[in-house]
Design a protein around this motif. Structure first.
Motif, PDB file in Angstrom:
ATOM      1  N   ALA A  58      51.035  31.106 -27.021  1.00  0.00           N
ATOM      2  CA  ALA A  58      50.836  32.148 -28.036  1.00  0.00           C
ATOM      3  C   ALA A  58      52.077  32.337 -28.907  1.00  0.00           C
ATOM      4  CB  ALA A  58      50.482  33.468 -27.363  1.00  0.00           C
ATOM      5  N   ALA A  59      53.247  31.882 -28.441  1.00  0.00           N
ATOM      6  CA  ALA A  59      54.483  32.048 -29.205  1.00  0.00           C
ATOM      7  C   ALA A  59      54.672  30.949 -30.251  1.00  0.00           C
ATOM      8  CB  ALA A  59      55.685  32.047 -28.253  1.00  0.00           C
ATOM      9  N   LEU A  60      53.847  29.908 -30.201  1.00  0.00           N
ATOM     10  CA  LEU A  60      53.998  28.805 -31.150  1.00  0.00           C
ATOM     11  C   LEU A  60      53.607  29.237 -32.559  1.00  0.00           C
ATOM     12  CD1 LEU A  60      52.468  25.853 -29.092  1.00  0.00           C
ATOM     13  CD2 LEU A  60      54.857  26.500 -29.320  1.00  0.00           C
ATOM     14  N   PRO A  61      54.257  28.650 -33.575  1.00  0.00           N
ATOM     15  CA  PRO A  61      53.894  28.971 -34.957  1.00  0.00           C
ATOM     16  C   PRO A  61      52.461  28.523 -35.285  1.00  0.00           C
ATOM     17  CG  PRO A  61      55.897  27.617 -34.871  1.00  0.00           C
ATOM     18  CD  PRO A  61      55.357  27.708 -33.490  1.00  0.00           C
ATOM     19  N   ALA A  62      51.875  29.107 -36.299  1.00  0.00           N
ATOM     20  CA  ALA A  62      50.515  28.755 -36.715  1.00  0.00           C
ATOM     21  C   ALA A  62      50.435  27.262 -37.025  1.00  0.00           C
ATOM     22  CB  ALA A  62      50.119  29.568 -37.939  1.00  0.00           C
ATOM     23  N   LYS A 107      59.608  17.466 -26.033  1.00  0.00           N
ATOM     24  CA  LYS A 107      60.793  17.759 -25.229  1.00  0.00           C
ATOM     25  C   LYS A 107      62.044  17.514 -26.070  1.00  0.00           C
ATOM     26  CE  LYS A 107      63.209  16.252 -21.094  1.00  0.00           C
ATOM     27  NZ  LYS A 107      63.170  15.402 -19.901  1.00  0.00           N
ATOM     28  N   GLY A 108      62.980  18.465 -26.038  1.00  0.00           N
ATOM     29  CA  GLY A 108      64.233  18.327 -26.773  1.00  0.00           C
ATOM     30  C   GLY A 108      64.220  18.911 -28.170  1.00  0.00           C
ATOM     31  N   ALA A 109      63.051  19.383 -28.638  1.00  0.00           N
ATOM     32  CA  ALA A 109      62.982  19.985 -29.967  1.00  0.00           C
ATOM     33  C   ALA A 109      63.805  21.274 -29.992  1.00  0.00           C
ATOM     34  CB  ALA A 109      61.532  20.285 -30.340  1.00  0.00           C
ATOM     35  N   LYS A 110      64.580  21.465 -31.062  1.00  0.00           N
ATOM     36  CA  LYS A 110      65.399  22.668 -31.190  1.00  0.00           C
ATOM     37  C   LYS A 110      64.542  23.774 -31.790  1.00  0.00           C
ATOM     38  CE  LYS A 110      69.775  24.473 -32.562  1.00  0.00           C
ATOM     39  NZ  LYS A 110      71.116  24.243 -32.956  1.00  0.00           N
ATOM     40  N   VAL A 111      64.608  24.962 -31.168  1.00  0.00           N
ATOM     41  CA  VAL A 111      63.787  26.091 -31.601  1.00  0.00           C
ATOM     42  C   VAL A 111      64.614  27.370 -31.649  1.00  0.00           C
ATOM     43  CG1 VAL A 111      61.608  25.142 -30.732  1.00  0.00           C
ATOM     44  CG2 VAL A 111      63.032  26.492 -29.214  1.00  0.00           C
ATOM     45  N   GLU A 112      64.149  28.321 -32.458  1.00  0.00           N
ATOM     46  CA  GLU A 112      64.679  29.677 -32.483  1.00  0.00           C
ATOM     47  C   GLU A 112      63.522  30.592 -32.110  1.00  0.00           C
ATOM     48  OE1 GLU A 112      66.294  30.286 -36.395  1.00  0.00           O
ATOM     49  OE2 GLU A 112      68.235  29.464 -35.798  1.00  0.00           O
ATOM     50  N   TYR A 113      63.824  31.707 -31.474  1.00  0.00           N
ATOM     51  CA  TYR A 113      62.772  32.565 -30.959  1.00  0.00           C
ATOM     52  C   TYR A 113      63.311  33.971 -30.710  1.00  0.00           C
ATOM     53  CZ  TYR A 113      65.366  31.168 -26.851  1.00  0.00           C
ATOM     54  OH  TYR A 113      66.378  30.908 -25.978  1.00  0.00           O
ATOM     55  N   SER A 114      62.393  34.897 -30.526  1.00  0.00           N
ATOM     56  CA  SER A 114      62.733  36.244 -30.080  1.00  0.00           C
ATOM     57  C   SER A 114      62.465  36.288 -28.585  1.00  0.00           C
ATOM     58  CB  SER A 114      61.850  37.275 -30.771  1.00  0.00           C
ATOM     59  OG  SER A 114      62.020  37.201 -32.166  1.00  0.00           O
ATOM     60  N   VAL A 115      63.151  37.176 -27.890  1.00  0.00           N
ATOM     61  CA  VAL A 115      62.970  37.274 -26.446  1.00  0.00           C
ATOM     62  C   VAL A 115      62.445  38.657 -26.094  1.00  0.00           C
ATOM     63  CG1 VAL A 115      64.123  37.188 -24.201  1.00  0.00           C
ATOM     64  CG2 VAL A 115      64.854  35.655 -26.017  1.00  0.00           C
ATOM     65  N   GLY A 155      57.498  34.653 -31.128  1.00  0.00           N
ATOM     66  CA  GLY A 155      57.863  34.413 -32.517  1.00  0.00           C
ATOM     67  C   GLY A 155      58.720  33.173 -32.694  1.00  0.00           C
ATOM     68  N   LEU A 156      58.322  32.084 -32.092  1.00  0.00           N
ATOM     69  CA  LEU A 156      59.091  30.842 -32.104  1.00  0.00           C
ATOM     70  C   LEU A 156      59.046  30.168 -33.474  1.00  0.00           C
ATOM     71  CD1 LEU A 156      59.765  28.504 -29.465  1.00  0.00           C
ATOM     72  CD2 LEU A 156      58.264  27.460 -31.117  1.00  0.00           C
ATOM     73  N   SER A 157      60.160  29.598 -33.896  1.00  0.00           N
ATOM     74  CA  SER A 157      60.170  28.759 -35.097  1.00  0.00           C
ATOM     75  C   SER A 157      60.883  27.461 -34.771  1.00  0.00           C
ATOM     76  CB  SER A 157      60.839  29.472 -36.270  1.00  0.00           C
ATOM     77  OG  SER A 157      62.185  29.729 -35.987  1.00  0.00           O
ATOM     78  N   LEU A 158      60.344  26.381 -35.290  1.00  0.00           N
ATOM     79  CA  LEU A 158      60.868  25.045 -35.044  1.00  0.00           C
ATOM     80  C   LEU A 158      62.015  24.771 -36.001  1.00  0.00           C
ATOM     81  CD1 LEU A 158      60.192  22.636 -33.228  1.00  0.00           C
ATOM     82  CD2 LEU A 158      58.684  21.815 -35.012  1.00  0.00           C
ATOM     83  N   VAL A 159      63.204  24.455 -35.459  1.00  0.00           N
ATOM     84  CA  VAL A 159      64.379  24.188 -36.278  1.00  0.00           C
ATOM     85  C   VAL A 159      64.514  22.693 -36.521  1.00  0.00           C
ATOM     86  CG1 VAL A 159      66.897  24.358 -36.391  1.00  0.00           C
ATOM     87  CG2 VAL A 159      65.566  26.225 -35.416  1.00  0.00           C
ATOM     88  N   GLU A 160      64.327  21.913 -35.461  1.00  0.00           N
ATOM     89  CA  GLU A 160      64.526  20.466 -35.553  1.00  0.00           C
ATOM     90  C   GLU A 160      63.687  19.801 -34.470  1.00  0.00           C
ATOM     91  OE1 GLU A 160      68.156  17.948 -33.800  1.00  0.00           O
ATOM     92  OE2 GLU A 160      68.729  19.315 -35.389  1.00  0.00           O
TER      93      GLU A 160
END
Length: 129
Positions: free
Chosen positions: A31-35, A42-50, A61-66
């Motif tokens: 449910a935290a994945l972006p639309a 594995k290994g993807a860099k992400v930013e998120y709220s905790v 509220g995860l967002s994919l950085v890289e």
């Protein structure tokens, strides 16, 4: 906003884990994945709220950085080389078809070679972009 790398994510189970920069694990529900995102490599860099969940920290509220680079895609043969491999595979399959039309399976050595080549070719074609 905290960041980390995806330790693993299983779309069938609907969750995974993120390893934070300080080495701690954070639960990652689907449910935290972006639309539009259904899985993470594995290994993807992400930013998120905790948020604090029942069993500890949970990402929201995860967002994919890289995205993590695909090792399979990076080591994939060049198209010209793959064309030669496919042509050799066709010759082997044609020989196996001839044997089968004569009501016998190819020898064990031929079968093993054909199965190995089929798996390798399938792996090279089945690369996710």
């Amino acid at each position: 906003m905290p960041s980390g790398r995806v330790r693993w994510f299983d779309a069938n189970k609907g969750y995974g884990f993120i390893t934070t920069e300080d080495g701690k694990d954070v639960f990652l529900p689907a449910a935290a994945l972006p639309a539009g995102v259904t899985t993470l490599r594995k290994g993807a860099k992400v930013e998120y709220s905790v948020v604090e969940g029942r069993r500890g920290p949970q990402a929201m509220g995860l967002s994919l950085v890289e995205t993590a680079p695909s090792l399979v895609k990076a080591t994939r043969p060049k198209p010209d080389d793959m064309a030669a491999i496919v042509e050799d595979l066709i010759k082997l399959l044609d020989g196996a078809g001839t044997s089968l039309r004569r009501h016998r399976y190819p020898s064990q050595a031929e079968s093993r070679k054909l199965a190995t080549l089929l798996r390798a070719v399938a792996d090279n074609f089945d690369v996710q972009d």
